[in-house]
Enzyme design. Structure first.
Site, PDB file in Angstrom:
ATOM      1  NE  ARG A   1      -2.176  -1.082   3.668  1.00 33.88           N
ATOM      2  CZ  ARG A   1      -1.784  -0.096   4.470  1.00 33.88           C
ATOM      3  NH1 ARG A   1      -2.070   1.165   4.168  1.00 33.88           N
ATOM      4  NH2 ARG A   1      -1.110  -0.356   5.578  1.00 33.88           N
TER       5      ARG A   1
ATOM      6  CE  LYS B   1      -5.995  -3.780   4.967  1.00 31.27           C
ATOM      7  NZ  LYS B   1      -6.670  -4.458   6.106  1.00 31.27           N
TER       8      LYS B   1
ATOM      9  CG  HIS C   1      -6.847  -3.917  10.902  1.00 36.48           C
ATOM     10  ND1 HIS C   1      -5.504  -3.690  11.092  1.00 36.48           N
ATOM     11  CD2 HIS C   1      -6.934  -4.697   9.794  1.00 36.48           C
ATOM     12  CE1 HIS C   1      -4.811  -4.301  10.144  1.00 36.48           C
ATOM     13  NE2 HIS C   1      -5.659  -4.920   9.351  1.00 36.48           N
TER      14      HIS C   1
ATOM     15  CB  SER D   1       1.581  -6.336   8.797  1.00 29.49           C
ATOM     16  OG  SER D   1       2.120  -7.258   7.885  1.00 29.49           O
TER      17      SER D   1
ATOM     18  CE  LYS E   1      -4.638  -8.295  11.618  1.00 28.11           C
ATOM     19  NZ  LYS E   1      -5.236  -8.471  10.283  1.00 28.11           N
ATOM     20  CB  THR E   2      -3.799 -14.167   8.860  1.00 30.84           C
ATOM     21  OG1 THR E   2      -4.244 -12.873   8.447  1.00 30.84           O
ATOM     22  CG2 THR E   2      -4.344 -15.202   7.887  1.00 30.84           C
TER      23      THR E   2
ATOM     24  CG  ASP F   1      -7.419  -7.732   7.328  1.00 36.71           C
ATOM     25  OD1 ASP F   1      -6.582  -7.584   8.244  1.00 36.71           O
ATOM     26  OD2 ASP F   1      -7.498  -6.964   6.359  1.00 36.71           O
TER      27      ASP F   1
ATOM     28  NE  ARG G   1      -0.127  -8.953   2.427  1.00 36.13           N
ATOM     29  CZ  ARG G   1      -0.687  -8.675   3.590  1.00 36.13           C
ATOM     30  NH1 ARG G   1      -1.680  -9.395   4.040  1.00 36.13           N
ATOM     31  NH2 ARG G   1      -0.243  -7.664   4.323  1.00 36.13           N
TER      32      ARG G   1
END
Length: 531
Positions: free
Chosen positions: A55, A198, A217, A235, A239-240, A254, A319
């Protein structure tokens, strides 16, 4: 998929439009029109996002308009642009779209709760972008698509065409502009697909709190008894990875909202980091990479098309984008009850914070507003020691209101529904990065299991002398000695110095949020005088 679809209402005259193309059709289009598209040995579609492989937060702009300007947290995150400049960029995007022979449209939903969802239209130039958003939005049925009507928000993705750097307010050839009044997003100068995803999240972060709904988030999963857990983290904190649990159902990885009825996922898919991915460490995510998945910027063997997930020569930010149903235990529809556990994840490269601690309500607010993690040394030129990163609400880049708005909603909902809060460090132990080692994923998973099965409610706790955190003295399947970080350091005095340094960084960061925070929340931070 329709052929007689028109975009004339946006002054787009292109007639060759592929609307809601199916994965096989978009694969075919990608292999024909994408320069470097290829099919992996797993069946996933491998693509390149061009010059930008992440991003561009410094190039994000929001239109400053009388109707919304008093709502927005203006500053480095939400940079204002005037309506005239937005119109210039919008026209530039539409002029470019009109030069093409073919365009792709994806119509879908943001939000699994029918009462709160929004209709989103993506207009883009690359089959890869269409497949990506096919995965990431909630896919309408044929009947829903026939009755879709006009969308609530439109994304004009003209990312292959640059912004004019001499346009007022532009800082580069990349520009991502959002107008809440026109309900449009314009993308120029970046082909990184995550900008679309996003962008939709940023919209939800504005409109949901207006309704008393907390947008977050975070990832979310649900146990066999219906107990829901939320995982907040920046990141690289897990989390994932930690929400993809074979023993629990995945609600989402997410973006979520918490309403009076419970939580719902905003998205129809997952966007997982692929760096160092393996079947052993992350079996659910590894197994989801198959036909229909988009793999971005990975390196593969030219002969076998086997992906080398350890190769970061193109980017560290490799990704995978796939529909959420590719996770075997995904919960469809992606909704759940009120959360029982709130887990705040941090990857502390200073080696100071304990692997797990229980938070008081005030500490939960303090650490939620702080949003701490740390970059490791060596990831950027000139970085020789850990660098603290603070991102309010664990997602400041996507927050539109002042962080206190989201923190207050979280506090209200946690209090109303009796949720427990935990701080889990997935970072370093036995020293800072370069001296210590990363906390074993096996131990972190055991900690999460103990949170879920209630084991950590029945152990003794001690207070950390600097951070005030309640640290358990034991946890099933985790060595006792790693639970107290100072015990893992060879030099206790070096630990004390590092802890004092981190405490000072926390206090300096929180100074910006003292106004509007209660004394109880301010006092929940670290106490330097004890260091």
């Amino acid at each position: 998929m329709t052929t007689n679809f028109s975009l004339k209402q946006y002054n787009i005259d292109v007639t060759n439009i592929l609307r809601n193309g199916t994965p096989p059709v978009l694969y075919q289009e990608a292999l024909e029109f994408e320069e470097e598209a290829a099919i992996a040995d797993s069946g996933a579609l491998m693509v390149r996002s061009g010059e930008k492989t992440g991003r561009s937060p410094k190039d994000k702009r929001i239109v400053e308009h009388p109707d919304s300007k008093d709502d927005i947290w203006w500053g480095d995150i939400n940079v204002a642009v005037d309506e005239h400049t937005f119109e210039i960029n919008r026209e530039r995007a539409i002029d470019y779209l009109n030069t093409l022979n073919k365009l792709y449209v994806v119509d879908g939903y943001g939000g699994w709760d029918p009462k709160e969802r929004i209709k989103v239209r993506i207009i883009c130039t690359r089959p890869y972008h269409a497949l990506f958003m096919h995965n990431m939005l909630i896919r309408p049925t044929d009947e829903q698509l026939a009755d879709f009507g006009e969308p609530d928000y439109v994304v004009f993705n003209a990312g292959q065409f640059p912004a004019n750097r001499y346009t007022t307010g532009m800082t580069s050839k990349t520009s991502v502009d959002l107008s809440f009044e026109q309900q449009e997003i314009v993308i120029l100068g970046t082909e990184y697909a995550g900008e679309m995803k996003k962008g939709v999240f940023t919209v939800m972060n504005y409109i949901m709190p207006k309704k008393g709904v907390l947008s977050m988030h975070c990832s979310a999963n649900e146990g066999k008894n219906g107990d829901v857990s939320l995982f907040f983290g920046l990141s690289g904190t897990g989390k994932t990875t930690l929400s993809a649990d074979q023993e629990r159902n995945l609600i989402g990885d997410d973006e979520h909202c918490w309403t009076d009825d419970g939580v719902f996922n905003i998205e129809g898919g997952c966007y997982a980091k692929a760096i160092d991915l393996s079947a052993e460490k992350e079996p659910e995510i590894y197994g989801a990479i198959k036909y229909g998945t988009v793999l971005e910027n990975v390196v593969y063997d030219e002969r076998t098309h086997a992906v080398d997930y350890t190769d970061t020569s193109l980017t560290q930010n490799t990704r995978a984008s796939y529909p959420i149903e590719f996770i075997p235990n995904a919960k469809i529809p992606c909704v759940g009850g009120h959360p029982k556990n709130i887990v705040l994840l941090t990857a502390d490269a200073f080696g100071v914070l304990p692997p797990v601690s229980k938070l008081s309500p005030e500490q939960a607010m303090y650490h939620f507003i702080s949003g701490y993690t740390a970059k490791v040394a060596g990831t950027e030129m000139g970085v020789t020691e850990p660098q603290a990163t603070f991102s309010a609400c664990f997602g400041a880049a996507f927050m539109v209101w002042h962080p206190s708005k989201y923190a207050e909603l979280l506090a209200e909902k946690m209090a109303e529904h009796g949720a427990n809060a935990w701080l889990v460090n997935t970072g370093w132990t036995g020293g800072a990065f370069g001296t210590g080692s990363r906390i074993s994923l096996k131990y972190t998973r055991a900690i999460i299991d103990a949170i879920h099965d209630g084991s950590l409610n029945n152990v003794d706790y001690v207070a950390d002398p600097i951070f005030g955190l309640a640290v358990p003295t034991s946890c099933p399947n985790v060595p006792d000695e790693i639970l107290t970080p100072k015990n893992t350091w060879a030099d206790p005095a070096a630990y004390d110095a590092q802890a004092a340094k981190l405490a000072e960084l926390f206090n300096r960061n929180f100074a910006a949020y003292k106004e509007g925070s209660s004394e109880a929340i301010i006092n929940a931070g670290p106490k330097l005088q004890l260091a």
